[in-house]
Each structure stands twice: as structure tokens, then as C-alpha cells.
Design a protein around this motif. Structure first.
Motif, short mmCIF file in Angstrom:
data_model
loop_
_atom_site.label_atom_id
_atom_site.label_comp_id
_atom_site.label_asym_id
_atom_site.label_seq_id
_atom_site.Cartn_x
_atom_site.Cartn_y
_atom_site.Cartn_z
N MET A 160 0.84 -1.20 0.00
CA MET A 160 0.00 0.00 0.00
C MET A 160 0.88 1.25 0.00
N GLN A 161 1.94 1.25 0.79
CA GLN A 161 2.86 2.39 0.83
C GLN A 161 3.55 2.58 -0.52
N LEU A 162 3.89 1.47 -1.16
CA LEU A 162 4.53 1.53 -2.48
C LEU A 162 3.56 2.10 -3.51
N TYR A 163 2.31 1.62 -3.49
CA TYR A 163 1.30 2.16 -4.41
C TYR A 163 1.10 3.66 -4.18
N ASP A 164 1.07 4.08 -2.92
CA ASP A 164 0.89 5.49 -2.59
C ASP A 164 2.05 6.31 -3.16
N TYR A 165 3.26 5.80 -3.02
CA TYR A 165 4.45 6.47 -3.55
C TYR A 165 4.35 6.57 -5.08
N MET A 166 3.98 5.47 -5.72
CA MET A 166 3.86 5.45 -7.18
C MET A 166 2.81 6.47 -7.65
N TYR A 167 1.69 6.48 -6.96
CA TYR A 167 0.61 7.41 -7.31
C TYR A 167 1.10 8.85 -7.26
N HIS A 168 1.78 9.21 -6.18
CA HIS A 168 2.27 10.58 -6.04
C HIS A 168 3.37 10.91 -7.06
N GLN A 169 4.15 9.93 -7.44
CA GLN A 169 5.15 10.16 -8.49
C GLN A 169 4.48 10.50 -9.82
N LEU A 170 3.35 9.83 -10.10
CA LEU A 170 2.64 10.12 -11.35
C LEU A 170 1.98 11.49 -11.32
N VAL A 171 1.44 11.87 -10.18
CA VAL A 171 0.86 13.21 -10.03
C VAL A 171 1.95 14.26 -10.25
N ASP A 172 3.09 14.05 -9.62
CA ASP A 172 4.23 14.97 -9.76
C ASP A 172 4.71 15.03 -11.21
N ALA A 173 4.76 13.89 -11.86
CA ALA A 173 5.19 13.84 -13.26
C ALA A 173 4.24 14.64 -14.14
N ASN A 174 2.95 14.57 -13.84
CA ASN A 174 1.97 15.30 -14.63
C ASN A 174 2.11 16.81 -14.42
#
Length: 150
Positions: free
Chosen positions: A84-98
Motif C-alpha cells: 500500500m505504501q509503495l502504491y501510494d508512492y507510485m501514485y504521487h510520483q505520477l501526479v508529480d510527473a503530470n
């Protein structure tokens, strides 16, 4: 017209594939969709297609949200919490990338999704193999009905 028919056939195939899939297969399909969305975002970032970047990254984010929603933290224990922590990190990386229109975080998330998918496939195959080993051997019976040759 032919392109529309081909797309319609592809959509129908995907719908049937999803409807017939096991939970494990759905997980792999979900990762595939996320990986493809990341690849599309990487391509769009390469040509600065802002609309496609946004659409692809939102799709990848939706996939990660779906993975988060289907994760059972109570049953999964520490592994599920870490995931879950990894998914949360990945999600925020994609938001930041956008926001920043940066390709590096997208590539990193895609690679992580590819590794997670491979790990899940390995675990699924291992479970299948173990369940086959536990099944009782089938006893062969002679073909035909009653044996009258006494």
C-alpha cells in the motif's frame, strides 16, 4: 470504417477476457493497463503532447488507485501494508510527473509496475503448482461397463 470495426472487435475481446478472468488474471490485466498507460505517457512526454500526457497519466493513476482499493491490508499483514505504501508512492510520483511534465518518474513507476507484475505472475504460478501437487492422483478405471468375463 475498418479501423472502427477493428477497435470494436478489440474492445469486445477485452471485455470477454475481463469477464472470464480469475481474480489473479484480473490483477495481471490491471498491471498491463497501468504499464501501457505509462508507456503512452512516456511517448507523449517525448513529443510534448500535453493532452495525451495528462490522459495517460490519469489512466495510470486510476489503475494504481484500483490496486490500492483491492488490497486487503487486514488480511495481508505487513506485506500488504508495504505494498500500500509503495502504491501510494507510485501514485504521487505520477501526479508529480503530470505537474512537472517529467518523464523520469513515469519511467520509474512503469518499471516498478513491470517488476510487481512479474512477481505476482511468479507467485500465481507457484500457487498453481503447489495446488496441483496437493490434489490426489486420479485412479484410472478400465473403460467400458461391467466386466462379465469371470
Amino acid at each position: 470504417m475498418m479501423e472502427h470495426n477493428a477497435q470494436q472487435a478489440q474492445d469486445t475481446y477485452r471485455i470477454n477476457q475481463i469477464q472470464m478472468a480469475s481474480k489473479e488474471q484480473l490483477l495481471v490485466i490491471t498491471y498491463d493497463i497501468g504499464i501501457k498507460a505509462c508507456i503512452a505517457a512516456e511517448k507523449a512526454l517525448g513529443v510534448n503532447d500535453v493532452e495525451q500526457i495528462n490522459n495517460s497519466l490519469q489512466k495510470a493513476q486510476a489503475v494504481i488507485r484500483e490496486l490500492m482499493l483491492t488490497l486487503n491490508v487486514e488480511q495481508g499483514g505487513e506485506v500488504a501494508v508495504a505494498l500500500m505504501q509503495l502504491y501510494d508512492y507510485m501514485y504521487h510520483q505520477l501526479v508529480d510527473a503530470n505537474v512537472k511534465k517529467a518523464i523520469e518518474p513515469v519511467s520509474m513507476v512503469r518499471q516498478m509496475m513491470e517488476e510487481l507484475k512479474a512477481t505476482w505472475i511468479e507467485a500465481i504460478n507457484k500457487l498453481k503448482a503447489e495446488s496441483k501437487e496437493k490434489q490426489p492422483a486420479v485412479v484410472a478405471r478400465p473403460a467400458g461397463g461391467t466386466n462379465f468375463a469371470y
